[in-house]
Scaffold this motif. Structure first.
Motif, PDB file in Angstrom:
ATOM      1  N   UNK A 170       0.856  -1.178   0.000  1.00 54.05           N
ATOM      2  CA  UNK A 170       0.000   0.000   0.000  1.00 54.05           C
ATOM      3  C   UNK A 170       0.895   1.231   0.000  1.00 54.05           C
ATOM      4  N   UNK A 171       0.516   2.246  -0.783  1.00 54.24           N
ATOM      5  CA  UNK A 171       1.392   3.397  -0.877  1.00 54.24           C
ATOM      6  C   UNK A 171       0.731   4.595  -1.529  1.00 54.24           C
ATOM      7  N   UNK A 172       1.585   5.547  -1.899  1.00 53.53           N
ATOM      8  CA  UNK A 172       1.153   6.826  -2.483  1.00 53.53           C
ATOM      9  C   UNK A 172       1.918   7.061  -3.778  1.00 53.53           C
ATOM     10  N   UNK A 173       1.202   7.561  -4.789  1.00 53.10           N
ATOM     11  CA  UNK A 173       1.829   7.883  -6.071  1.00 53.10           C
ATOM     12  C   UNK A 173       1.470   9.313  -6.469  1.00 53.10           C
ATOM     13  N   UNK A 174       2.472  10.055  -6.911  1.00 56.19           N
ATOM     14  CA  UNK A 174       2.259  11.428  -7.396  1.00 56.19           C
ATOM     15  C   UNK A 174       2.569  11.473  -8.880  1.00 56.19           C
ATOM     16  N   UNK A 175       1.681  12.115  -9.659  1.00 55.00           N
ATOM     17  CA  UNK A 175       1.856  12.235 -11.106  1.00 55.00           C
ATOM     18  C   UNK A 175       1.751  13.701 -11.497  1.00 55.00           C
ATOM     19  N   UNK A 176       2.764  14.210 -12.174  1.00 53.27           N
ATOM     20  CA  UNK A 176       2.747  15.583 -12.693  1.00 53.27           C
ATOM     21  C   UNK A 176       2.679  15.514 -14.211  1.00 53.27           C
ATOM     22  N   UNK A 376       5.456  12.707 -18.505  1.00 55.64           N
ATOM     23  CA  UNK A 376       5.057  13.162 -17.169  1.00 55.64           C
ATOM     24  C   UNK A 376       6.096  12.679 -16.161  1.00 55.64           C
ATOM     25  N   UNK A 377       6.091  13.294 -14.990  1.00 59.44           N
ATOM     26  CA  UNK A 377       6.948  12.874 -13.893  1.00 59.44           C
ATOM     27  C   UNK A 377       6.112  12.093 -12.894  1.00 59.44           C
ATOM     28  N   UNK A 378       6.601  10.918 -12.491  1.00 63.70           N
ATOM     29  CA  UNK A 378       5.848  10.037 -11.602  1.00 63.70           C
ATOM     30  C   UNK A 378       6.756   9.599 -10.458  1.00 63.70           C
ATOM     31  N   UNK A 379       6.207   9.639  -9.250  1.00 62.19           N
ATOM     32  CA  UNK A 379       6.924   9.141  -8.090  1.00 62.19           C
ATOM     33  C   UNK A 379       6.011   8.289  -7.239  1.00 62.19           C
ATOM     34  N   UNK A 380       6.528   7.194  -6.685  1.00 66.93           N
ATOM     35  CA  UNK A 380       5.706   6.289  -5.874  1.00 66.93           C
ATOM     36  C   UNK A 380       6.513   5.773  -4.695  1.00 66.93           C
ATOM     37  N   UNK A 381       5.869   5.693  -3.534  1.00 65.69           N
ATOM     38  CA  UNK A 381       6.482   5.151  -2.325  1.00 65.69           C
ATOM     39  C   UNK A 381       5.470   4.244  -1.646  1.00 65.69           C
ATOM     40  N   UNK A 382       5.897   3.010  -1.288  1.00 66.29           N
ATOM     41  CA  UNK A 382       4.961   2.021  -0.752  1.00 66.29           C
ATOM     42  C   UNK A 382       5.558   1.293   0.444  1.00 66.29           C
ATOM     43  N   UNK A 383       4.656   0.792   1.281  1.00 68.91           N
ATOM     44  CA  UNK A 383       5.006  -0.075   2.396  1.00 68.91           C
ATOM     45  C   UNK A 383       4.613  -1.499   2.028  1.00 68.91           C
ATOM     46  N   UNK A 384       5.509  -2.452   2.299  1.00 73.20           N
ATOM     47  CA  UNK A 384       5.275  -3.856   1.940  1.00 73.20           C
ATOM     48  C   UNK A 384       5.090  -4.685   3.200  1.00 73.20           C
ATOM     49  N   UNK A 385       4.082  -5.545   3.182  1.00 75.86           N
ATOM     50  CA  UNK A 385       3.853  -6.512   4.253  1.00 75.86           C
ATOM     51  C   UNK A 385       4.024  -7.903   3.666  1.00 75.86           C
ATOM     52  N   UNK A 386       5.023  -8.644   4.169  1.00 72.47           N
ATOM     53  CA  UNK A 386       5.290  -9.987   3.688  1.00 72.47           C
ATOM     54  C   UNK A 386       4.590 -10.997   4.602  1.00 72.47           C
ATOM     55  N   UNK A 387       3.837 -11.912   3.992  1.00 71.94           N
ATOM     56  CA  UNK A 387       3.109 -12.933   4.743  1.00 71.94           C
ATOM     57  C   UNK A 387       3.662 -14.309   4.379  1.00 71.94           C
ATOM     58  N   UNK A 388       3.717 -15.171   5.349  1.00 75.70           N
ATOM     59  CA  UNK A 388       4.186 -16.522   5.112  1.00 75.70           C
ATOM     60  C   UNK A 388       5.633 -16.729   5.471  1.00 75.70           C
ATOM     61  N   UNK A 389       6.382 -15.618   5.665  1.00 73.64           N
ATOM     62  CA  UNK A 389       7.778 -15.727   6.081  1.00 73.64           C
ATOM     63  C   UNK A 389       8.572 -16.623   5.159  1.00 73.64           C
TER      64      UNK A 389
END
Length: 391
Positions: A170-176, A376-389
């Motif tokens: 889940x994260x955020x993306x900015x598009x110019x 266009x200029x695009x930037x994205x930053x996300x947090x990852x949750x790993x399940x199952x180890x």
């Protein structure tokens, strides 16, 4: 979107480039001094050395020399291999000069006939594919030239021994983008890994105006160990990918529906030279069929095809512990992404350049980031949750 190539010729271009992807690992292995592998050998033997060979034969890397780094930039970016040559690594220098020559040769082999035929639609597809392959080899050799002389300053990363069976993002993306009003997106993604199959899905939504992109698909590993069992390999692999995408533009009043198929190959650059251990090259080639929906009658103008081509040079970030990941500088030739394409001086449109990375910081959590520059200029930053180890 204006179709670049006829559909029949486009499939010819994909097949031609696919042959290049299949043949590259074998050529690289034959040239790095390793024993030749029979054609009918198991896939593990074709793609990477055994765990025992990796553990007992560490690659020899030259010492770090600042002068070699300076020469690798100027004039090394024009003459690939000068940096390693100054560092005293003649083996790597010869390989990079050969790669540069191959890239220039492919560009000439495809570009000159394109110019002589006036970019005839009857011949443009295979010639275009050859030209793009030449630029990819040239770009990879230029980046490898820089990596080979800077890598001795730090310990080389390794391919992760395994990756979790399920990742949520889940994260955020900015598009110019001057052509559209959207700017801020919420992004949600997931990928599941099985023995040879990997399933992926991603949704990007602008809450303010409802612009929504949904992308679903998967990849099947043709050559190489699955991502759930990379231990003892160098990470080289070949996948076939298939994706479907829906992108809705409610403010503008249209939507884009597309389907695509591609081959994606990754080659550990240590197969070219031990000086490039910890890095990899990646090439993808494919085709997509697209349909635009908007008010009015459906016509041939609603249907388009697109040649897909990407190449990049990356590094592995982990060294065997819970921290594992990768980063890659790349070029993407597609024009229907958020970044779009850049109009060249000749009137054509090239794709976007980008840098992306993802890393698991612990067994359960990680981060991903990406920046792209095109139309266009695009930037994205996300947090990852790993399940199952690691089960």
């Amino acid at each position: 979107m204006v179709s670049e190539l006829p559909l029949r010729s486009r499939w010819g271009a994909v097949c031609l480039s696919g042959v290049l992807l299949f043949s590259t690992p074998g050529l690289a292995r034959a040239g790095d001094g390793s024993p030749e592998v029979p054609v009918d050998a198991p896939l593990q033997a074709l793609v990477g050395p055994s765990q025992q060979s990796l553990a007992q034969v560490p690659p020899e890397r030259p010492d770090f020399k600042p002068l070699a780094v300076a020469v690798a930039v100027v004039p090394g970016l024009l003459f690939h291999g000068l940096g390693p040559l100054v560092a005293g690594d003649r083996h790597t220098a010869k390989r990079l000069f050969a790669l540069e020559g191959a890239g220039l040769g492919l560009i000439a082999l495809g570009g000159v006939p394109i110019a002589l035929t006036g970019a005839s639609r009857r011949t443009i597809a295979p010639l275009y594919a050859v030209t793009l392959a030449g630029f990819s080899v040239l770009g990879i050799s230029a980046l490898a030239n820089l990596y080979a002389v800077t890598a001795p300053a730090f310990d080389a990363g390794v391919a992760p021994p395994l990756l979790p069976p399920l990742e949520l993002e889940v994260g955020y993306q900015y598009v110019n983008d001057a052509a559209f009003d959207y700017r801020h997106f919420l992004t949600v993604g997931a990928q599941a890994r099985f023995d040879s199959l990997r399933l992926l899905g991603a949704v990007r939504v602008d809450p303010s105006e409802g612009n929504t992109q949904v992308r679903l698909g998967g990849a099947w590993r043709l050559l190489g160990a699955p991502e759930r069992a990379l231990s003892g390999t160098d990470g080289s692999a070949l996948d076939v990918e298939a994706f479907g995408q829906f992108h809705r533009y409610p403010t503008e009043g249209f939507a884009l529906i597309s389907g695509e198929v591609a081959l994606r190959g990754r080659l550990a650059m240590s197969r070219i030279s031990p000086a490039m251990a910890g890095s990899f090259a990646e090439v993808s080639v494919g085709t997509s069929a697209e349909a635009y929906t908007y008010p009015g009658a459906v016509s041939d103008g609603n249907l388009h095809e697109q040649l897909l081509f990407t190449f990049g040079y990356g590094v592995w970030l982990g060294r065997g512990g819970p921290f594992r990941g990768e980063a890659m500088l790349y070029y993407d030739h597609r024009k229907d992404s958020f970044a779009g394409g850049i109009r060249s001086r000749g009137g054509g449109i090239v794709g976007a350049f980008g840098l992306r990375g993802r890393a698991l910081l612990t067994d359960d959590w990680g981060v991903a980031a990406e920046v792209q520059g095109g139309g266009a200029l695009v930037g994205r930053l996300s947090l990852i949750r790993a399940l199952g180890g690691e089960r």
